[in-house]
Scaffold this motif. Structure first.
Motif, PDB file in Angstrom:
ATOM      1  N   LYS A 287       0.857  -1.186   0.000  1.00 22.25           N
ATOM      2  CA  LYS A 287       0.000   0.000   0.000  1.00 22.25           C
ATOM      3  C   LYS A 287       0.890   1.233   0.000  1.00 22.25           C
ATOM      4  N   LYS A 288       0.431   2.248  -0.694  1.00 24.58           N
ATOM      5  CA  LYS A 288       1.250   3.468  -0.765  1.00 24.58           C
ATOM      6  C   LYS A 288       0.930   4.421   0.369  1.00 24.58           C
ATOM      7  N   LEU A 289       1.984   5.012   0.897  1.00 23.46           N
ATOM      8  CA  LEU A 289       1.791   6.067   1.881  1.00 23.46           C
ATOM      9  C   LEU A 289       1.449   7.336   1.115  1.00 23.46           C
ATOM     10  N   THR A 290       0.299   7.909   1.380  1.00 22.73           N
ATOM     11  CA  THR A 290      -0.082   9.104   0.630  1.00 22.73           C
ATOM     12  C   THR A 290      -0.285  10.276   1.575  1.00 22.73           C
ATOM     13  N   ARG A 291      -0.390  11.431   0.939  1.00 22.84           N
ATOM     14  CA  ARG A 291      -0.632  12.650   1.679  1.00 22.84           C
ATOM     15  C   ARG A 291      -1.901  12.507   2.502  1.00 22.84           C
ATOM     16  N   SER A 292      -2.940  11.953   1.898  1.00 25.66           N
ATOM     17  CA  SER A 292      -4.215  11.944   2.622  1.00 25.66           C
ATOM     18  C   SER A 292      -4.248  10.863   3.696  1.00 25.66           C
ATOM     19  N   ASN A 293      -3.678   9.666   3.441  1.00 25.03           N
ATOM     20  CA  ASN A 293      -3.775   8.664   4.515  1.00 25.03           C
ATOM     21  C   ASN A 293      -2.859   9.006   5.686  1.00 25.03           C
ATOM     22  N   LEU A 294      -1.720   9.630   5.402  1.00 24.56           N
ATOM     23  CA  LEU A 294      -0.856  10.017   6.519  1.00 24.56           C
ATOM     24  C   LEU A 294      -1.459  11.192   7.284  1.00 24.56           C
TER      25      LEU A 294
ATOM     26  N   ASN B  15       2.515  12.858  25.469  1.00 23.14           N
ATOM     27  CA  ASN B  15       2.665  14.271  25.811  1.00 23.14           C
ATOM     28  C   ASN B  15       2.923  15.174  24.605  1.00 23.14           C
ATOM     29  N   ASP B  16       3.938  14.840  23.836  1.00 15.03           N
ATOM     30  CA  ASP B  16       4.342  15.761  22.777  1.00 15.03           C
ATOM     31  C   ASP B  16       3.661  15.410  21.466  1.00 15.03           C
ATOM     32  N   MET B  17       3.320  16.473  20.743  1.00 14.21           N
ATOM     33  CA  MET B  17       2.462  16.269  19.588  1.00 14.21           C
ATOM     34  C   MET B  17       3.192  16.614  18.294  1.00 14.21           C
ATOM     35  N   VAL B  18       2.742  15.983  17.236  1.00 12.11           N
ATOM     36  CA  VAL B  18       3.296  16.272  15.917  1.00 12.11           C
ATOM     37  C   VAL B  18       2.693  17.590  15.419  1.00 12.11           C
ATOM     38  N   ALA B  19       3.560  18.506  14.968  1.00 11.75           N
ATOM     39  CA  ALA B  19       3.067  19.746  14.364  1.00 11.75           C
ATOM     40  C   ALA B  19       3.555  19.782  12.928  1.00 11.75           C
ATOM     41  N   VAL B  20       2.649  19.982  12.013  1.00 11.06           N
ATOM     42  CA  VAL B  20       3.034  20.003  10.602  1.00 11.06           C
ATOM     43  C   VAL B  20       2.868  21.417  10.079  1.00 11.06           C
ATOM     44  N   ASP B  21       3.867  21.892   9.346  1.00  7.66           N
ATOM     45  CA  ASP B  21       3.791  23.238   8.784  1.00  7.66           C
ATOM     46  C   ASP B  21       3.187  23.187   7.379  1.00  7.66           C
ATOM     47  N   GLU B  22       3.692  22.281   6.573  1.00  8.28           N
ATOM     48  CA  GLU B  22       3.163  22.124   5.217  1.00  8.28           C
ATOM     49  C   GLU B  22       2.598  20.713   5.111  1.00  8.28           C
TER      50      GLU B  22
ATOM     51  N   TYR C  36       6.309  15.167   2.358  1.00  9.41           N
ATOM     52  CA  TYR C  36       7.686  15.389   2.805  1.00  9.41           C
ATOM     53  C   TYR C  36       7.756  16.009   4.198  1.00  9.41           C
ATOM     54  N   ASP C  37       6.857  16.969   4.449  1.00  6.45           N
ATOM     55  CA  ASP C  37       6.921  17.648   5.743  1.00  6.45           C
ATOM     56  C   ASP C  37       6.264  16.825   6.841  1.00  6.45           C
ATOM     57  N   MET C  38       5.231  16.066   6.476  1.00  5.35           N
ATOM     58  CA  MET C  38       4.562  15.241   7.481  1.00  5.35           C
ATOM     59  C   MET C  38       5.510  14.173   8.009  1.00  5.35           C
TER      60      MET C  38
END
Lengths: 423, 337
Positions: free
Chosen positions: A186-193, A308-315, A319-321
């Motif tokens: 299965k491909k990792l995609t922008r929407s599923n990630l 505790n710590d959370m993922v923050a995505v800018d774009e 690639y950024d996720m």
């Protein structure tokens, strides 16, 4: 009369022993404390189902074993698989693993190895990813592989401040994602990630809501119950977990409004740190809360460090996720395997301050070298800050109960005295 | 927890900073680039690139241009009245600057806004941004100061013989304007492309205007692949930083609340490591900071980072605000079963 006698197989015996360990702890959680929480029923049942009745939860789904918190569950969920964290708290498995590892090894690692050696899972991982965190976990991967399991090492740096570490870990995570993607077809995609990141983020936000109640003067939930809730995240279906915790949050809100206190008025408030309490090894947390103290916060990888710590995505592009996810698992981590660990000390102090803690209990597994080694620096820091701290070493064996209880009780008594003197 | 109480503070802390900044920048861009058409004139001491070469449209003038002009006088002239006038100009610049501090860069500067638009375009094309290595990131910090010193020194050396050196040719009277991409880019937004030229009137002019053309090309390509590419080298930022300490708008950090998770650093267009790793300083307006406040919006800790105006918190990091901005505040797929 002829009765059929069957001889118990070793797997059956193992399951029976584990069920006994599990039910003892569950009963204690259910019955030893005042003001039980209705919505904790989901979690008691879940653990009973899995550990007493050996029921699988994820039939038909790919199960991805993870040896430490550093394997990003976001990527696993995005690829439509289930992460199963294999950190194990059973003494039964610890004894099996004890025959395969050096005597002075960490009981958690021994239990995990023992679990694989017996190959007796209700939800058997199809493939296991092992981040190279502490020495024992790192070496355990190869031992587990020798039993015929698929184990893939994921290189993890042991410093987190440097640029090289950051890049190395990002590459490791990318290669993990590629391997898992191939494994899953299965491909990792922008929407599923993106939706996996948001879902895990939402689960984390629920944890944060739970912990918020523990700042109250009247604490509406026990520390041991909290450990059970976070522990369930190791293996539960994430959607079920989310709706169970949503219910728990609203019940706690009600309890907080009603001023329900699971502890006593003068119960010392404890911040728990050190080797992770993993079901059913709630030995020390149970002793603490049975000795009229209340755990209001923790700094362990089976609970706080996981949420505790959370993922923050800018774009919000792939690639950024992926980089955001990688950075979160490295930079925010307070695991003692890192060379420097001021962050862990700062976290403990911050927890004591914001949860109004009266003292810290630092538990290390005998054989968990990194926690044992960090003990001195944490003790020194607490002394500087004027925070009372008790350091204890323990393992999974039921044998030292009396001794440990005496030490914990004495510490709690002294905290009570301190509280009285302050008044 | 369902908090019913509505408060302005909560609404501000939960705001979508990206959207707010996008519109704020458009308004600021319009005022600076087109304000002149409606008679706006904010004077010639502005701490931002309001380009003097956009003579009809500009809503004010960039102080760096003015500064170079002022310095092109014989040194004797600075003794007495002219000296006071110069100091008053500088003071005016400082007063303008103190209002927003580096926020001029993150919210007002038209060159900054153009770069942000290019970043948006890149994001749409799904091309990854590039980053400097940490070592190079450290090294290039000094370039903006070198440019600042040159732009201060060259005009002085036109009018004066410094250390007995011969006076410089007049073609260097506005050395930074010659190479500033704003000179070409800003008038272009009013349909004036006359600044795209190479001046063959003297050797100095050929060199300077050629560098200017190259800089504009670099500006466009660079800021497409590297967020805020030009800001790393901006001498205006260097000049501003000299006056930054007493400014009214501040970025404060409470290090005790920081878990060093690095979310702020990830959000930072200027790749400022200190924002995540410095847990002792209170004032986090560092030399390259543009006060864009993306770090505040990306911080998941209650009250760890804040924008502060004259002692009053105007926007601070909150767990709730973080969750809202990251769309993690509710389960989107609850209907799954």
């Amino acid at each position: 009369m002829h009765t059929e006698h069957t001889i118990e197989t070793s797997a059956e015996r193992q399951n029976r022993h584990k069920a006994m360990e599990a039910i003892a702890v569950l009963n204690s959680l259910k019955e030893d404390f005042k003001s039980p929480i209705r919505s904790m029923g989901y979690f008691y049942d879940l653990f009973e189902k899995v550990y007493c009745h050996h029921q699988p939860l994820h039939e038909g789904k790919a199960k991805i074993g993870t040896m430490c918190i550093q394997i990003p569950s976001e990527i696993i969920y995005a690829l439509d698989a289930v992460p199963i964290r294999l950190c194990n708290g059973f003494y039964t498995d610890d004894e099996i693993g004890g025959d395969l590892l050096p005597q002075k090894s960490c009981p958690l690692v021994k239990a995990t190895v023992g679990w694989f050696a017996s190959d007796n899972f209700s939800d058997k991982p199809d493939i296991t990813f092992s981040p190279t965190t502490c020495d024992q976990k790192t070496k355990a991967g190869a031992i587990i592989e020798s039993f015929g399991h698929t184990v893939i090492d994921v290189g993890f740096p042991r410093t987190k401040e440097s640029e090289e570490s950051c890049h190395y870990w990002r590459e490791s995570v990318k290669s993990f994602a590629v391997k898992l993607s191939k494994f899953q077809g299965k491909k990792l995609t922008r929407s599923n990630l993106e939706s996996a990141i948001k879902k895990v983020g939402y689960a984390q936000s629920l944890y944060h809501k739970l912990t918020e109640f523990r700042k109250n003067k009247a604490v509406p939930i026990l520390g041991v119950d909290m450990f059970l809730v976070t522990n369930a995240f190791f293996f539960d279906k994430i959607d079920e977990w989310i709706s169970a915790v949503e219910k728990l949050v609203s019940e706690l809100e009600q309890r907080a409004n009603d001023g329900v206190n699971v502890a006593g008025k003068a119960s010392p408030r404890i911040v728990y740190t050190g080797s992770p309490p993993i079901f059913p090894n709630y030995k020390i947390p149970l002793i603490i809360e049975q000795s009229d103290a209340i755990i209001v916060a923790d700094e362990t990888c089976s609970s706080n460090r996981m949420f505790n710590d959370m993922v923050a995505v800018d774009e919000w592009n792939l690639y950024d996720m992926i980089d955001s996810v990688s950075d979160k698992y490295l930079k925010a981590c307070t695991c003692p395997i890192f060379t420097q660990n001021d962050d862990r000390i700062r976290r403990i102090i911050q927890l004591v301050r914001s949860y109004n803690g009266d003292g810290v209990i630092y538990q290390a597994f005998a054989g968990c070298q990194v926690y044992e080694m960090e003990q001195r620096s944490v003790l020194a820091a607490m002394e500087r800050e004027g925070i009372p701290i008790l350091y204890i070493e323990s393992d999974y064996s039921p044998s030292q109960h009396g001794q440990l209880t005496t030490r914990v009780e004495a510490f709690i008594e002294s905290l009570k005295n301190r509280k009285r003197m302050k008044k | 927890m369902t908090k019913n109480k509505f408060s302005l503070r909560r609404a501000v802390n939960n705001m979508n900073l990206v959207r707010f900044r996008f519109w704020f920048q458009i308004v600021a861009f319009a005022l600076i680039v087109y304000g002149g058409y409606i008679g706006l004139d904010l004077g010639d001491k502005l701490p931002t690139f309001a380009c003097v070469f956009n003579s009809e449209g500009t809503g004010g003038k960039c102080y760096v241009g003015e500064l170079q002009h002022d310095l092109k006088h014989p040194l004797e002239g600075f003794v007495g009245f002219a000296g006071y006038a110069f100091l008053i100009s500088l003071g005016m610049f400082a007063v303008w600057f103190w209002v927003l501090n580096k926020g001029w860069c993150g919210f007002v500067c038209p060159l900054g806004t153009m770069q942000d638009w290019l970043t948006m375009a890149r994001e749409k094309t799904k091309i990854r941004y590039s980053e400097y290595s940490w070592a190079n990131r450290g090294k290039i910090k000094s370039i903006k100061y070198i440019l600042l010193i040159l732009l201060l020194l060259l005009p002085v050396m036109i009018a004066n013989s410094v250390f007995g050196l011969p006076k410089l040719p007049n073609g260097l009277s506005m050395p930074f304007c010659d190479i500033c991409p704003g000179r070409m880019m800003i008038p272009a937004f009013t349909g004036d492309f006359n600044q795209f030229y190479i001046d063959f009137s003297s050797k100095t002019d050929i060199v300077m205007t050629t560098i200017g053309m190259i800089m504009t090309g670099l500006f466009l390509v660079g800021s497409f692949i590297k967020k805020r590419f030009f800001c790393y080298f901006c001498p205006m930022a260097a000049l501003q930083y000299v006056f930054s300490k007493p400014a009214l708008l501040k970025l404060y950090k409470d290090g005790s609340k920081c878990t060093k998770c690095g979310d702020c650093y990830r959000a930072c267009d200027m790749d400022i490591l200190e924002i995540a790793d410095d847990v002792t300083s209170k004032n986090l307006v560092t030399e390259d900071c543009t006060l864009c406040l993306k770090c505040v919006a990306a911080c998941p800790e209650d009250g760890c980072l804040e924008a502060n105006f004259m002692g009053a918190t105007i926007f601070e990091s909150t767990k709730e605000g973080f969750l809202v901005r990251m769309a993690m505040d509710q389960n989107k797929e609850n209907h799954a079963h």
